[in-house]
Design a protein around this motif. Sequence first.
Motif, PDB file in Angstrom:
ATOM      1  N   VAL A 149       2.853 -22.306  16.187  1.00 17.78           N
ATOM      2  CA  VAL A 149       2.435 -23.069  15.012  1.00 17.78           C
ATOM      3  C   VAL A 149       3.698 -23.405  14.212  1.00 17.78           C
ATOM      4  O   VAL A 149       4.125 -22.637  13.355  1.00 17.78           O
ATOM      5  N   ALA A 195      -3.633 -21.747  10.161  1.00 24.71           N
ATOM      6  CA  ALA A 195      -3.475 -22.010  11.597  1.00 24.71           C
ATOM      7  C   ALA A 195      -2.820 -20.819  12.297  1.00 24.71           C
ATOM      8  O   ALA A 195      -3.212 -20.454  13.416  1.00 24.71           O
ATOM      9  N   ARG A 232      -4.272 -18.395  15.284  1.00 23.24           N
ATOM     10  CA  ARG A 232      -3.499 -18.172  16.509  1.00 23.24           C
ATOM     11  C   ARG A 232      -3.353 -16.694  16.797  1.00 23.24           C
ATOM     12  O   ARG A 232      -3.503 -16.232  17.943  1.00 23.24           O
TER      13      ARG A 232
END
Length: 591
Positions: A567, A582, A586
């Motif tokens: 990311v 995000a 992940r």
Amino acid sequence: MATATQAAARAPQTNSRPLRAWQQAALGKYEEESPKDFLVTATPGAGKTTFALTLAARLLAKREVARVIVVCPTDHLRMQWADAADAMGIVLDPNLTNAVGPVRAGTQGYVTTYAQVAGKPMLHAARATTVKTLVILDEVHHAGDGLSWGEAVEEAYGRAARRLCLTGTPFRTKADERIPFVKYVEDGFEGQGGLMSTADFTYGYKEALADSVVRPVVFAAYTGTSRWRNSAGEVVAASLSEAGTRSVEMQAWRTALDPKGQWVPHVIAAMDDRITHLREEGGMPDAAGLVLASDQDDAREYAKIVRRVTGKAPELILSDDPKASKKIEKFNKGGARIAVCVRMVSEGVDVPRAAVLAWMTSYRTPLFFAQAVGRVVRARAPHESATVFLPAVRPLLSLAASMEEQRNHVMPPPKSQPDEELEALDLPPREPREGEMKQWEALEADARFAHLLSSGTAHTGEGSPAVVPLEADAEDFLGIPGLLTPAQTAELLAKRDDELRIRIAASHARGDDDFMVVEDHPEEEEAGRSWRDATELRREINRLVNRVAAKTSQPQAVVHTQLRQSVPGPPSASASVDVLRARRERLRTML
């Protein structure tokens, strides 16, 4: 702000907020003595406004006065006083001009400036004597800005029922320039035979620090080598901290502050790094910094440097900007990291989230120093601290040491005009006439961390047997009082400075003239709205990284690296909420 009708329908609230111990003590002394004149000296950030308005509310409630007039130095402070009064149930008109005759109906008074009083003293005298009036003279030393101002204040308020004078630090005046309504004692300072003010109640920085009313402040001094060309065309080089004569020191200082050199961007980068640590690890997620310039031209250039170095434009606050007050308010309530200013926030302006100050100015009087440092010491929680970045020159280091030693500061006499009281180190060089040799020309200046000044002792950060080796995660606690010694804090700052110099050198090697020395920050307005979410996300990411590291038997640093590869974006300490979310998702897929 409350309307006049609302104000008339309610009595002043004398207990709208809890009073600090010093405010209660000062009120007790005032009520016991019931004086006509009363001078309070309280360190910047201690709460003089709250004390004064609480006293005003009590006098109004007891009908000992029927009107309150506040006189302050600037137009912006008029709005600040009016807002604070409104919160306590007192309606003070901040927009009453000299063109308007009587005080507007439905208000309990108004807020004006020393300049307005000097414009029409008899008008203000009529307003102050129509009914019994309490006159609050904020930062009363401004009444000594020239004989005309002092005479106007005395003419306007000499017959007022009550007068309350406020100041952030004691001051001295000449024998022929007495400030009205202030008591003095003879003072033989440097054989000048002047007068020193004496307060009816004093609350100093030392007491405020012990009461957790203000933040502990440390001074990070930065030295460097300056090179300039003198009037003879000779190139001179000198260190800021080892300049020798006063004249050489002055020129080295001026050169370091030149926007074209490297001293300013280096220190701004260090300041920005400090703000990041206060936000992410120092318990101040909305921390901000102030860059103080000598004049408006420098301020504009410094703002460009802040943008170049940090990746975000600062709030540029200039006195001749009609939107200056709105910009201060926006900076106070928003999420921007840095504001660049000249004088607008040096005195009285309340920006509680500002905890870092970069002293990029040649002003060096005790009065200005105390007022400017006062902008970053207002405490909101016990764990907060303040940092002042400044040139490692003797005049400033002496002022910093004096503040820490908590001497009874005595201010020099005010000059004939408000801005001249700042006693600039030297005026910017004027442009030479055609054919005339330049008196001084800045060439270049570098910067490096010199020492941390704490409790009057300089800590260089250079290895010492007395310094306990730092653990890898010790940086998390930088600036939290009691967790690191001054020597350890200095060691961390020195380490950071070395890393910064390496980054700048690498940037120059790549031929990047604009050298972005820190990674871009998220949009500041977004950061201001969602910092609580971001803080919790960072904690959750750290917990998930620990779990992934334990599961995969990999070091946490490796997991962090893999996460940033998966990311992309800046480190979590400065990443936006969207990036953090995000990364959290992940990490969850890796478990």
